[in-house]
Design a protein around this motif. Sequence first.
Motif, PDB file in Angstrom:
ATOM      1  N   THR A   1      21.475  36.984  43.752  1.00 50.63           N
ATOM      2  CA  THR A   1      22.064  35.739  42.715  1.00 50.63           C
ATOM      3  C   THR A   1      23.650  36.287  42.740  1.00 50.63           C
ATOM      4  O   THR A   1      23.629  37.303  42.124  1.00 50.63           O
ATOM      5  N   TYR A   2      24.428  35.542  43.048  1.00 49.65           N
ATOM      6  CA  TYR A   2      25.836  35.754  42.744  1.00 49.65           C
ATOM      7  C   TYR A   2      26.307  35.179  41.417  1.00 49.65           C
ATOM      8  O   TYR A   2      25.551  34.365  40.819  1.00 49.65           O
ATOM      9  N   HIS A   3      27.018  35.989  40.739  1.00 56.93           N
ATOM     10  CA  HIS A   3      27.601  35.800  39.406  1.00 56.93           C
ATOM     11  C   HIS A   3      28.974  35.972  39.325  1.00 56.93           C
ATOM     12  O   HIS A   3      29.955  36.681  39.056  1.00 56.93           O
ATOM     13  N   PRO A   4      29.545  34.671  39.811  1.00 55.56           N
ATOM     14  CA  PRO A   4      31.122  34.478  39.573  1.00 55.56           C
ATOM     15  C   PRO A   4      31.728  34.854  38.251  1.00 55.56           C
ATOM     16  O   PRO A   4      32.803  35.383  38.273  1.00 55.56           O
ATOM     17  N   ASP A   5      31.049  34.451  37.229  1.00 54.41           N
ATOM     18  CA  ASP A   5      31.542  34.613  35.962  1.00 54.41           C
ATOM     19  C   ASP A   5      31.569  36.053  35.588  1.00 54.41           C
ATOM     20  O   ASP A   5      32.733  36.875  34.969  1.00 54.41           O
ATOM     21  N   ARG A   6      30.475  36.821  35.560  1.00 55.05           N
ATOM     22  CA  ARG A   6      30.485  38.223  35.625  1.00 55.05           C
ATOM     23  C   ARG A   6      31.525  39.018  36.393  1.00 55.05           C
ATOM     24  O   ARG A   6      32.140  39.969  36.323  1.00 55.05           O
ATOM     25  N   THR A   7      31.826  38.440  37.792  1.00 55.47           N
ATOM     26  CA  THR A   7      32.581  39.246  38.875  1.00 55.47           C
ATOM     27  C   THR A   7      33.921  38.841  38.098  1.00 55.47           C
ATOM     28  O   THR A   7      34.651  39.854  38.293  1.00 55.47           O
ATOM     29  N   ALA A   8      34.483  37.888  37.780  1.00 52.73           N
ATOM     30  CA  ALA A   8      35.758  37.387  37.103  1.00 52.73           C
ATOM     31  C   ALA A   8      35.956  38.641  35.998  1.00 52.73           C
ATOM     32  O   ALA A   8      37.116  39.256  35.741  1.00 52.73           O
ATOM     33  N   HIS A   9      34.968  38.552  35.129  1.00 49.49           N
ATOM     34  CA  HIS A   9      35.186  39.342  33.767  1.00 49.49           C
ATOM     35  C   HIS A   9      35.265  40.803  34.218  1.00 49.49           C
ATOM     36  O   HIS A   9      36.215  41.448  33.730  1.00 49.49           O
ATOM     37  N   ARG A  10      34.738  41.429  35.250  1.00 48.26           N
ATOM     38  CA  ARG A  10      34.647  42.772  35.626  1.00 48.26           C
ATOM     39  C   ARG A  10      35.788  43.079  36.180  1.00 48.26           C
ATOM     40  O   ARG A  10      36.478  43.979  35.824  1.00 48.26           O
ATOM     41  N   GLN A  11      36.497  42.161  36.907  1.00 45.97           N
ATOM     42  CA  GLN A  11      37.833  42.330  37.482  1.00 45.97           C
ATOM     43  C   GLN A  11      39.026  42.433  36.436  1.00 45.97           C
ATOM     44  O   GLN A  11      39.722  43.217  36.679  1.00 45.97           O
ATOM     45  N   GLU A  12      38.824  41.516  35.312  1.00 45.25           N
ATOM     46  CA  GLU A  12      39.736  41.566  34.582  1.00 45.25           C
ATOM     47  C   GLU A  12      39.748  42.737  33.781  1.00 45.25           C
ATOM     48  O   GLU A  12      40.787  43.285  33.254  1.00 45.25           O
ATOM     49  N   THR A  13      38.605  43.217  33.406  1.00 42.55           N
ATOM     50  CA  THR A  13      38.411  44.329  32.601  1.00 42.55           C
ATOM     51  C   THR A  13      38.987  45.552  33.372  1.00 42.55           C
ATOM     52  O   THR A  13      39.613  46.420  32.811  1.00 42.55           O
ATOM     53  N   ALA A  14      38.588  45.649  34.725  1.00 42.96           N
ATOM     54  CA  ALA A  14      39.210  46.744  35.332  1.00 42.96           C
ATOM     55  C   ALA A  14      40.877  46.560  35.516  1.00 42.96           C
ATOM     56  O   ALA A  14      41.580  47.737  35.483  1.00 42.96           O
ATOM     57  N   GLN A  15      41.622  45.534  35.482  1.00 42.86           N
ATOM     58  CA  GLN A  15      42.785  45.374  35.604  1.00 42.86           C
ATOM     59  C   GLN A  15      43.332  45.585  34.216  1.00 42.86           C
ATOM     60  O   GLN A  15      44.490  46.330  34.236  1.00 42.86           O
ATOM     61  N   SER A  16      42.759  45.274  33.331  1.00 36.32           N
ATOM     62  CA  SER A  16      43.249  45.474  31.945  1.00 36.32           C
ATOM     63  C   SER A  16      43.383  47.226  31.743  1.00 36.32           C
ATOM     64  O   SER A  16      44.329  47.649  31.153  1.00 36.32           O
ATOM     65  N   ARG A  17      42.291  47.785  32.014  1.00 39.21           N
ATOM     66  CA  ARG A  17      42.267  49.145  31.799  1.00 39.21           C
ATOM     67  C   ARG A  17      43.298  49.810  32.657  1.00 39.21           C
ATOM     68  O   ARG A  17      43.826  50.670  32.220  1.00 39.21           O
ATOM     69  N   PHE A  18      43.858  49.357  33.952  1.00 38.38           N
ATOM     70  CA  PHE A  18      44.600  49.858  34.762  1.00 38.38           C
ATOM     71  C   PHE A  18      45.940  49.795  34.330  1.00 38.38           C
ATOM     72  O   PHE A  18      46.813  50.607  34.287  1.00 38.38           O
ATOM     73  N   ASP A  19      46.182  48.401  33.456  1.00 35.51           N
ATOM     74  CA  ASP A  19      47.245  48.101  32.915  1.00 35.51           C
ATOM     75  C   ASP A  19      47.694  49.177  32.021  1.00 35.51           C
ATOM     76  O   ASP A  19      48.887  49.437  31.716  1.00 35.51           O
ATOM     77  N   ARG A  20      46.780  49.251  30.975  1.00 32.05           N
ATOM     78  CA  ARG A  20      46.807  50.412  29.872  1.00 32.05           C
ATOM     79  C   ARG A  20      47.144  51.576  30.375  1.00 32.05           C
ATOM     80  O   ARG A  20      48.002  52.232  29.846  1.00 32.05           O
ATOM     81  N   LEU A  21      46.674  52.260  31.187  1.00 33.89           N
ATOM     82  CA  LEU A  21      46.539  53.247  31.893  1.00 33.89           C
ATOM     83  C   LEU A  21      48.089  53.525  32.220  1.00 33.89           C
ATOM     84  O   LEU A  21      48.853  54.597  32.242  1.00 33.89           O
ATOM     85  N   ALA A  22      48.654  52.565  33.157  1.00 33.26           N
ATOM     86  CA  ALA A  22      49.856  52.484  33.889  1.00 33.26           C
ATOM     87  C   ALA A  22      50.980  52.456  32.704  1.00 33.26           C
ATOM     88  O   ALA A  22      52.054  53.168  32.675  1.00 33.26           O
TER      89      ALA A  22
END
Length: 92
Positions: A64-85
């Motif tokens: 089962t593919y989860h497009p909403d969970r995929t988008a949320h996980r990508q946003e969370t990872a990008q946010s973490r990267f932006d904070r660290l940068a």
Amino acid sequence: MVDDGTYTAVLDRFEDDLAVLVLESDDETIGQLVVDAGALPADGQHQDALFTVVVRDDELAETTYHPDRTAHRQETAQSRFDRLAGRADRDE
């Protein structure tokens, strides 16, 4: 070999016509499963797609593919990267 069960899977990469799924349980990586890319839903055939999969006899039985969970996980990872940068920029 992966035990039979239900897992969270992240599409790590494609190798020719195969898809490599990284399997997680309780937020820990427990292994990989290599499947025919065509066995995955068409809208989930991209890197970092998030699925719930059922494994039986070391094969993909259900997915089962989860497009909403995929988008949320990508946003969370990008946010973490932006904070660290941002921290690295402030340290300079």
